[in-house]
Each structure stands twice: as structure tokens, then as C-alpha cells.
Scaffold this active site. Structure first.
Site, PDB file in Angstrom:
ATOM      1  N   HIS A   1     -13.857  54.258  -5.001  1.00 14.09           N
ATOM      2  CA  HIS A   1     -14.122  55.334  -5.954  1.00 14.09           C
ATOM      3  C   HIS A   1     -13.046  55.511  -7.024  1.00 14.09           C
ATOM      4  CE1 HIS A   1     -11.584  57.907  -3.298  1.00 14.09           C
ATOM      5  NE2 HIS A   1     -11.382  58.623  -4.384  1.00 14.09           N
TER       6      HIS A   1
ATOM      7  N   HIS B   1      -6.032  56.800   1.110  1.00 11.85           N
ATOM      8  CA  HIS B   1      -6.909  57.875   0.622  1.00 11.85           C
ATOM      9  C   HIS B   1      -8.378  57.461   0.602  1.00 11.85           C
ATOM     10  CE1 HIS B   1      -8.688  61.015  -1.790  1.00 11.85           C
ATOM     11  NE2 HIS B   1      -8.875  60.186  -2.801  1.00 11.85           N
TER      12      HIS B   1
ATOM     13  N   GLU C   1     -11.245  53.956 -12.424  1.00 14.16           N
ATOM     14  CA  GLU C   1     -10.405  54.953 -13.086  1.00 14.16           C
ATOM     15  C   GLU C   1      -8.921  54.571 -13.082  1.00 14.16           C
ATOM     16  OE1 GLU C   1      -9.154  59.599 -12.258  1.00 14.16           O
ATOM     17  OE2 GLU C   1     -11.168  58.919 -11.708  1.00 14.16           O
ATOM     18  N   ASP C   2      -8.438  53.989 -11.989  1.00 13.33           N
ATOM     19  CA  ASP C   2      -6.996  53.794 -11.811  1.00 13.33           C
ATOM     20  C   ASP C   2      -6.514  52.354 -11.801  1.00 13.33           C
ATOM     21  OD1 ASP C   2      -6.739  56.526 -11.595  1.00 13.33           O
ATOM     22  OD2 ASP C   2      -6.756  56.545  -9.404  1.00 13.33           O
TER      23      ASP C   2
ATOM     24  N   ASP D   1     -13.801  63.330  -1.528  1.00 15.70           N
ATOM     25  CA  ASP D   1     -12.547  63.046  -2.239  1.00 15.70           C
ATOM     26  C   ASP D   1     -11.735  64.329  -2.410  1.00 15.70           C
ATOM     27  OD1 ASP D   1     -10.651  61.776  -4.064  1.00 15.70           O
ATOM     28  OD2 ASP D   1     -11.774  62.729  -5.686  1.00 15.70           O
TER      29      ASP D   1
END
Length: 222
Positions: free
Chosen positions: A75, A51, A79-80, A154
Site C-alpha cells: 500500500h 508496518h 507513494e513512497d 493502515d
């Protein structure tokens, strides 16, 4: 599977080189993202790193610079993946961190709800977090406008690959896109992203209508 992703990254490098961009920081961002996302998969079973590579490739083809491309590759890492702001700044630079910070969602577990704001309610955690995440994007994006581009790319790739989700989830993502992403793209006069994202939303909403039209046409020919 990783061979295909590596080939896509090689394509990304070729585009960057054709634009006379320095590629070392792009390579470094890819290796870091690949390592951080190594145990993660997308809903369709492909390694997650596919991705960010595709997001970065969209931006490379639109002539964005090496920091934006590296930011696109990274990116989702804060966050992940538990990658911290300090780690990113030390490994890369302040510019890349600010771009990634623009598009990183609010941490719902740490968010303190504003009791005076009727749009924020602990009973509606998801919608409140969504609201604040996009407000954060708008606020930080004013100082780092290329952060908007990463968000647009995104969202475009996510919409293009959303077919593995339940249709209700697809429509939910379309509604969020129409509420936040498309108005921002239109306001910024980002014509490519506005048209491309709007087209993907249209295809999702009208997916079953299109198939019914196709079947009706076949019956008429018979």
C-alpha cells in the site's frame, strides 16, 4: 529484526491458508514490498516493512481476500518507493493496483491548486493535499470499497504505534482521523474499524489524563 518480521509474515500466511486463500500472490507482494522498502525505517528504528505486514495481518484476520492482503502489503510502495502504476499492473493485477491507488496520497509536488476553491491554497500545502487525498480515497473507494478497509487498517496500526512522535503530532493525527477516517468508517458501518480507531484516538487524547488519574489513585492509597 527481520527474523521477527518474517515470523509475523509466517503468521499472516497461516491465517490466509486457514481461510483457504491462494498464498503465492501474497508471498510475491511481500517480497516486492520488502525489496522496495529495504532502505526505509519507521520512526522507532524498525524496518519499514513491519508496518505493511501488520496492516495486512489485520485484514487477513478479518477474512479479506488475497488481493486485499497483497494490496495492504504494497500500500505504500507507489507513494513512497517510486513504484509505478504500470510496474504494479505488470507484476500483479489491475485489482491490486486499484486498491493501492485508492490509498496513495496526492503527490504534492505535482498538484495544481484550484484557485476558485477557498480550501485550496499554495500557502497551506499540507492541508490542501490532505483534503484532496481523502477526496481521492472517497471517489476511488466507491468503485473499490476494499480500498477503504486498507486505509482503515493502515490508520489503526499507525495510531497504535504513534508514541515515538511528538505529542503535538499525535494530536494532529487524531484530528485528521476524526475529520476524515472515523466519519467514513461510520458511514460505511465498518463497526470493527470505527470502534478500534476511535478507541486509539481516545487513548492518545487522554494519555496524560490517564496517567494523572493513576498517580492520584496511588497517592490516595498511600
Amino acid at each position: 529484526m527481520f527474523d521477527d518480521i518474517n515470523k509475523r509474515f509466517d503468521c499472516l500466511l497461516e491465517v490466509a491458508k486457514s481461510n483457504d486463500l491462494p498464498v503465492e500472490i501474497i508471498k510475491k507482494a511481500y517480497m516486492k514490498a520488502k525489496d522496495l522498502h529495504k532502505d526505509q525505517k519507521r520512526r522507532d528504528g524498525t524496518p519499514y516493512i513491519s508496518h505493511p505486514v501488520e496492516v495486512a495481518l489485520i485484514l487477513a484476520k478479518l477474512d479479506f481476500d488475497e488481493n486485499v492482503i497483497a494490496g495492504a502489503l504494497l500500500h505504500d510502495t507507489i507513494e513512497d518507493c517510486g513504484y509505478t502504476a504500470d510496474e504494479m499492473k505488470a507484476d500483479f493485477n489491475e485489482t491490486i493496483f486499484k486498491l493501492v491507488d485508492c490509498v496513495s496520497a496526492i503527490d504534492k509536488t505535482k498538484y495544481v491548486f484550484d484557485k476558485e476553491n477557498i480550501y485550496e491554497d499554495p500557502e497551506f500545502v499540507k492541508s490542501s493535499a490532505e483534503e484532496q487525498t481523502f477526496k481521492k480515497l472517497i471517489t476511488l473507494g466507491k468503485e473499490n470499497p476494499c480500498g477503504f478497509a486498507i486505509k482503515f487498517a493502515d490508520r489503526l496500526h499507525n495510531l497504535r504505534t504513534i508514541s515515538t512522535f511528538d505529542y503535538s503530532k499525535q494530536l494532529e493525527k487524531v484530528r485528521e482521523t476524526e475529520k476524515w477516517v472515523l466519519p467514513i468508517a461510520k458511514l460505511l458501518q465498518s463497526i470493527f474499524f470505527y470502534r478500534a480507531i476511535k478507541n486509539e484516538c481516545f487513548k492518545i487524547v487522554n494519555k496524560y489524563n490517564a496517567s494523572q488519574i493513576g498517580r492520584a489513585s496511588c497517592r490516595e492509597r498511600v
